[in-house]
Design a protein around this motif. Structure first.
Motif, PDB file in Angstrom:
ATOM      1  N   TYR A  54     -10.166  -2.721   1.334  1.00 17.61           N
ATOM      2  CA  TYR A  54      -9.611  -3.047   0.025  1.00 17.61           C
ATOM      3  C   TYR A  54     -10.692  -3.695  -0.836  1.00 17.61           C
ATOM      4  O   TYR A  54     -11.412  -4.570  -0.373  1.00 17.61           O
ATOM      5  CB  TYR A  54      -8.428  -4.005   0.183  1.00 17.61           C
ATOM      6  N   THR A  66       0.843  -1.195   0.000  1.00 14.93           N
ATOM      7  CA  THR A  66       0.000   0.000   0.000  1.00 14.93           C
ATOM      8  C   THR A  66       0.879   1.248   0.000  1.00 14.93           C
ATOM      9  O   THR A  66       0.622   2.196  -0.757  1.00 14.93           O
ATOM     10  CB  THR A  66      -0.945  -0.003   1.219  1.00 14.93           C
ATOM     11  N   GLU A 100      -4.425  -0.093  -3.513  1.00 15.87           N
ATOM     12  CA  GLU A 100      -5.091   1.156  -3.176  1.00 15.87           C
ATOM     13  C   GLU A 100      -6.316   0.886  -2.312  1.00 15.87           C
ATOM     14  O   GLU A 100      -7.328   0.385  -2.799  1.00 15.87           O
ATOM     15  CB  GLU A 100      -5.508   1.901  -4.442  1.00 15.87           C
ATOM     16  N   ARG A 153      -8.994   1.344   6.606  1.00 11.88           N
ATOM     17  CA  ARG A 153      -8.691   0.987   5.223  1.00 11.88           C
ATOM     18  C   ARG A 153      -9.501  -0.240   4.830  1.00 11.88           C
ATOM     19  O   ARG A 153      -9.503  -1.244   5.526  1.00 11.88           O
ATOM     20  CB  ARG A 153      -7.202   0.657   5.055  1.00 11.88           C
ATOM     21  N   SER A 165      -8.308  -6.601  -5.138  1.00 13.98           N
ATOM     22  CA  SER A 165      -6.975  -6.578  -4.517  1.00 13.98           C
ATOM     23  C   SER A 165      -6.390  -7.980  -4.405  1.00 13.98           C
ATOM     24  O   SER A 165      -5.166  -8.145  -4.451  1.00 13.98           O
ATOM     25  CB  SER A 165      -7.045  -5.928  -3.134  1.00 13.98           C
TER      26      SER A 165
END
Length: 148
Positions: free
Chosen positions: A39, A22, A28, A37, A43
């Motif tokens: 994902y 990351t 991202e 966060r 991912s």
């Protein structure tokens, strides 16, 4: 959307690896209102592609550049991963075949060896040229090598 721990478990990597990727811009996350966060599920495919490209001895910087290019012109990640892995398997098989052929060639004289290996030499140069183009190299280098 996946939390970092969920992504790590599904992809078979550590949370620390995901943090590092990351930071490098390979993955991202999306930030929640509480700054967590998350994902996207893609991912997992990104991590699989990163793993496949690392097997090709690409640096993380080169991998980041490739991922950015792919973002501009998206292609099905699974298809790319499958093709890369298939090519790796084929190249491994060819390498094993060459090693098996080497002691057999020792039983021939020099003229016989040249005659038998000439088609392999031509195809070998063509393969080098194709790999050079695929991996972003200069095809003229491979043309020069094929003239020697």
């Amino acid at each position: 959307m996946l939390k970092i721990g969920e992504l790590a478990e599904l992809a078979g990597v550590s949370k620390r690896t995901i943090d590092y990727y990351t930071q490098l811009g390979l993955l991202e996350p999306v930030r929640s209102e509480t700054n967590y966060r998350y994902y996207p599920e893609e991912s997992i495919e990104h991590l699989q592609l990163i793993h496949a490209l690392k097997k090709q001895h690409l640096t993380l910087e080169e991998i980041r550049e490739r991922l950015q290019l792919m973002k501009k012109q998206p292609a099905p990640m699974n298809e790319i991963i499958d093709k890369i892995e298939h090519l790796q398997e084929q190249m491994q098989h060819i390498q094993e075949e060459v090693l098996e052929l080497k002691p057999l060639l020792k039983q021939l004289n020099e003229q016989q060896i040249k005659m038998m290996t000439k088609p392999l030499t031509q195809q070998g140069y063509a393969l080098l040229r194709s790999l050079g183009i695929l991996l972003g190299g200069n095809p003229f280098i491979y043309d020069f090598l094929s003239r020697k």
